[in-house]
Scaffold this motif. Structure first.
Motif, PDB file in Angstrom:
ATOM      1  N   GLN A 188       0.843  -1.178   0.000  1.00 44.97           N
ATOM      2  CA  GLN A 188       0.000   0.000   0.000  1.00 44.97           C
ATOM      3  C   GLN A 188       0.893   1.248   0.000  1.00 44.97           C
ATOM      4  O   GLN A 188       1.699   1.454   0.899  1.00 44.97           O
ATOM      5  N   VAL A 189       0.738   2.073  -1.010  1.00 41.97           N
ATOM      6  CA  VAL A 189       1.508   3.316  -1.082  1.00 41.97           C
ATOM      7  C   VAL A 189       0.943   4.322  -0.085  1.00 41.97           C
ATOM      8  O   VAL A 189      -0.270   4.497   0.020  1.00 41.97           O
ATOM      9  N   GLN A 190       1.825   4.954   0.638  1.00 41.08           N
ATOM     10  CA  GLN A 190       1.423   6.019   1.565  1.00 41.08           C
ATOM     11  C   GLN A 190       2.190   7.287   1.238  1.00 41.08           C
ATOM     12  O   GLN A 190       3.388   7.244   0.945  1.00 41.08           O
ATOM     13  N   LEU A 191       1.483   8.403   1.296  1.00 40.79           N
ATOM     14  CA  LEU A 191       2.057   9.707   1.006  1.00 40.79           C
ATOM     15  C   LEU A 191       1.779  10.635   2.182  1.00 40.79           C
ATOM     16  O   LEU A 191       0.629  10.712   2.645  1.00 40.79           O
ATOM     17  N   VAL A 192       2.804  11.325   2.636  1.00 44.35           N
ATOM     18  CA  VAL A 192       2.643  12.255   3.751  1.00 44.35           C
ATOM     19  C   VAL A 192       3.248  13.600   3.356  1.00 44.35           C
ATOM     20  O   VAL A 192       4.454  13.704   3.119  1.00 44.35           O
ATOM     21  N   GLU A 193       2.399  14.619   3.305  1.00 47.15           N
ATOM     22  CA  GLU A 193       2.850  15.961   2.974  1.00 47.15           C
ATOM     23  C   GLU A 193       3.257  16.711   4.241  1.00 47.15           C
ATOM     24  O   GLU A 193       2.711  16.474   5.321  1.00 47.15           O
ATOM     25  N   SER A 194       4.187  17.629   4.073  1.00 48.74           N
ATOM     26  CA  SER A 194       4.582  18.516   5.166  1.00 48.74           C
ATOM     27  C   SER A 194       5.160  19.785   4.570  1.00 48.74           C
ATOM     28  O   SER A 194       5.416  19.856   3.367  1.00 48.74           O
ATOM     29  N   GLY A 195       5.343  20.777   5.429  1.00 48.73           N
ATOM     30  CA  GLY A 195       5.986  22.008   4.997  1.00 48.73           C
ATOM     31  C   GLY A 195       5.058  23.189   4.801  1.00 48.73           C
ATOM     32  O   GLY A 195       5.515  24.298   4.503  1.00 48.73           O
ATOM     33  N   GLY A 196       3.773  22.967   4.932  1.00 48.79           N
ATOM     34  CA  GLY A 196       2.843  24.078   4.794  1.00 48.79           C
ATOM     35  C   GLY A 196       2.946  25.045   5.951  1.00 48.79           C
ATOM     36  O   GLY A 196       3.607  24.774   6.958  1.00 48.79           O
ATOM     37  N   GLY A 197       2.311  26.193   5.799  1.00 50.15           N
ATOM     38  CA  GLY A 197       2.332  27.189   6.862  1.00 50.15           C
ATOM     39  C   GLY A 197       1.848  28.531   6.370  1.00 50.15           C
ATOM     40  O   GLY A 197       1.281  28.641   5.278  1.00 50.15           O
ATOM     41  N   LEU A 198       2.082  29.538   7.183  1.00 51.23           N
ATOM     42  CA  LEU A 198       1.693  30.906   6.871  1.00 51.23           C
ATOM     43  C   LEU A 198       2.912  31.681   6.397  1.00 51.23           C
ATOM     44  O   LEU A 198       3.963  31.659   7.057  1.00 51.23           O
ATOM     45  N   VAL A 199       2.768  32.352   5.279  1.00 55.57           N
ATOM     46  CA  VAL A 199       3.870  33.129   4.721  1.00 55.57           C
ATOM     47  C   VAL A 199       3.324  34.403   4.104  1.00 55.57           C
ATOM     48  O   VAL A 199       2.166  34.426   3.641  1.00 55.57           O
ATOM     49  N   GLN A 200       4.125  35.442   4.106  1.00 56.94           N
ATOM     50  CA  GLN A 200       3.695  36.687   3.474  1.00 56.94           C
ATOM     51  C   GLN A 200       3.855  36.604   1.961  1.00 56.94           C
ATOM     52  O   GLN A 200       4.696  35.841   1.448  1.00 56.94           O
ATOM     53  N   ALA A 201       3.080  37.389   1.270  1.00 56.83           N
ATOM     54  CA  ALA A 201       3.191  37.456  -0.184  1.00 56.83           C
ATOM     55  C   ALA A 201       4.631  37.799  -0.572  1.00 56.83           C
ATOM     56  O   ALA A 201       5.273  38.651   0.057  1.00 56.83           O
ATOM     57  N   GLY A 202       5.117  37.103  -1.594  1.00 61.43           N
ATOM     58  CA  GLY A 202       6.498  37.280  -2.011  1.00 61.43           C
ATOM     59  C   GLY A 202       7.456  36.314  -1.361  1.00 61.43           C
ATOM     60  O   GLY A 202       8.614  36.195  -1.790  1.00 61.43           O
TER      61      GLY A 202
ATOM     62  N   LYS B 238       1.866  34.164  -3.835  1.00 61.40           N
ATOM     63  CA  LYS B 238       0.809  35.154  -3.954  1.00 61.40           C
ATOM     64  C   LYS B 238      -0.371  34.719  -3.080  1.00 61.40           C
ATOM     65  O   LYS B 238      -0.546  33.530  -2.818  1.00 61.40           O
ATOM     66  N   PRO B 239      -1.207  35.662  -2.665  1.00 58.88           N
ATOM     67  CA  PRO B 239      -2.384  35.268  -1.877  1.00 58.88           C
ATOM     68  C   PRO B 239      -3.239  34.210  -2.580  1.00 58.88           C
ATOM     69  O   PRO B 239      -3.826  33.346  -1.909  1.00 58.88           O
ATOM     70  N   GLU B 240      -3.290  34.255  -3.899  1.00 59.15           N
ATOM     71  CA  GLU B 240      -4.091  33.274  -4.633  1.00 59.15           C
ATOM     72  C   GLU B 240      -3.484  31.880  -4.640  1.00 59.15           C
ATOM     73  O   GLU B 240      -4.110  30.923  -5.124  1.00 59.15           O
TER      74      GLU B 240
ATOM     75  N   THR C  40      -1.498  19.491   3.068  1.00 60.82           N
ATOM     76  CA  THR C  40      -0.874  20.451   3.966  1.00 60.82           C
ATOM     77  C   THR C  40      -1.339  21.844   3.565  1.00 60.82           C
ATOM     78  O   THR C  40      -1.427  22.166   2.382  1.00 60.82           O
ATOM     79  N   LEU C  41      -1.673  22.670   4.548  1.00 57.04           N
ATOM     80  CA  LEU C  41      -2.268  23.969   4.286  1.00 57.04           C
ATOM     81  C   LEU C  41      -1.188  25.023   4.080  1.00 57.04           C
ATOM     82  O   LEU C  41      -0.287  25.177   4.899  1.00 57.04           O
ATOM     83  N   VAL C  42      -1.341  25.755   2.995  1.00 55.98           N
ATOM     84  CA  VAL C  42      -0.480  26.903   2.703  1.00 55.98           C
ATOM     85  C   VAL C  42      -1.350  28.146   2.712  1.00 55.98           C
ATOM     86  O   VAL C  42      -2.359  28.206   1.995  1.00 55.98           O
ATOM     87  N   THR C  43      -0.973  29.107   3.529  1.00 57.20           N
ATOM     88  CA  THR C  43      -1.700  30.368   3.610  1.00 57.20           C
ATOM     89  C   THR C  43      -0.741  31.506   3.296  1.00 57.20           C
ATOM     90  O   THR C  43       0.286  31.653   3.961  1.00 57.20           O
ATOM     91  N   VAL C  44      -1.077  32.296   2.291  1.00 60.24           N
ATOM     92  CA  VAL C  44      -0.246  33.422   1.888  1.00 60.24           C
ATOM     93  C   VAL C  44      -1.001  34.704   2.209  1.00 60.24           C
ATOM     94  O   VAL C  44      -2.081  34.955   1.660  1.00 60.24           O
ATOM     95  N   SER C  45      -0.428  35.500   3.091  1.00 61.01           N
ATOM     96  CA  SER C  45      -1.071  36.746   3.497  1.00 61.01           C
ATOM     97  C   SER C  45      -0.603  37.897   2.607  1.00 61.01           C
ATOM     98  O   SER C  45       0.531  37.928   2.143  1.00 61.01           O
ATOM     99  N   SER C  46      -1.500  38.848   2.413  1.00 61.11           N
ATOM    100  CA  SER C  46      -1.166  39.998   1.544  1.00 61.11           C
ATOM    101  C   SER C  46      -0.536  41.122   2.326  1.00 61.11           C
ATOM    102  O   SER C  46      -0.483  41.116   3.540  1.00 61.11           O
TER     103      SER C  46
END
Length: 130
Positions: free
Chosen positions: A1-15, A87-89, A124-130
């Motif tokens: 059974q293949v398993q995939l685990v993402e990591s590294g997401g977070g909050l970052v400013q635009a740019g 970018k925020p998008e 994993t959640l990535v949030t880009v703030s403007s």
């Protein structure tokens, strides 16, 4: 059974930059494509990038081309997505997914948008703030 685990997401400013990782285990086939997808709140999931284990070819969605780079470390069974000039998008949950393919299959538009993925990570959640 293949398993995939993402990591590294977070909050970052635009740019800013982030590097996502997709740690994979359980591969039994000789060749796979590994794709990154993302889904923003209230939007459909979209393909972001693809890398082939067979020939190392890569492919990017137009929206991330020249900003994102997909790569792999075979020794660690890990695929990375380096995201620059965010970018925020770009805010979304990012998922890696994979499916076995015929040896010699590379990544292209069809592999990113039309190949059905057999295995998925939880994201994993990535949030880009403007």
């Amino acid at each position: 059974q293949v398993q995939l685990v993402e990591s590294g997401g977070g909050l970052v400013q635009a740019g800013g930059s982030l590097r996502l990782s997709c740690a994979a285990s359980g591969f039994t086939e000789d060749s796979y494509v590994i794709n990154w997808f993302r889904q923003a709140p209230g939007k459909e999931r979209e393909g972001v990038s693809c890398i082939s284990s067979s020939d190392g070819s890569t492919y990017y969605a137009d929206s991330v081309k020249d900003r994102f780079t997909i790569s792999r470390d075979n020794a660690k069974n890990t695929v990375y997505l380096q995201m620059n000039s965010l970018k925020p998008e770009d805010t979304a949950v990012y998922y890696c997914a994979t499916t076995p393919v015929v040896v010699g299959t590379g990544c292209n538009h069809e592999a990113l948008y039309y190949f059905g993925m057999e295995y998925w990570g939880k994201g994993t959640l990535v949030t880009v703030s403007s």
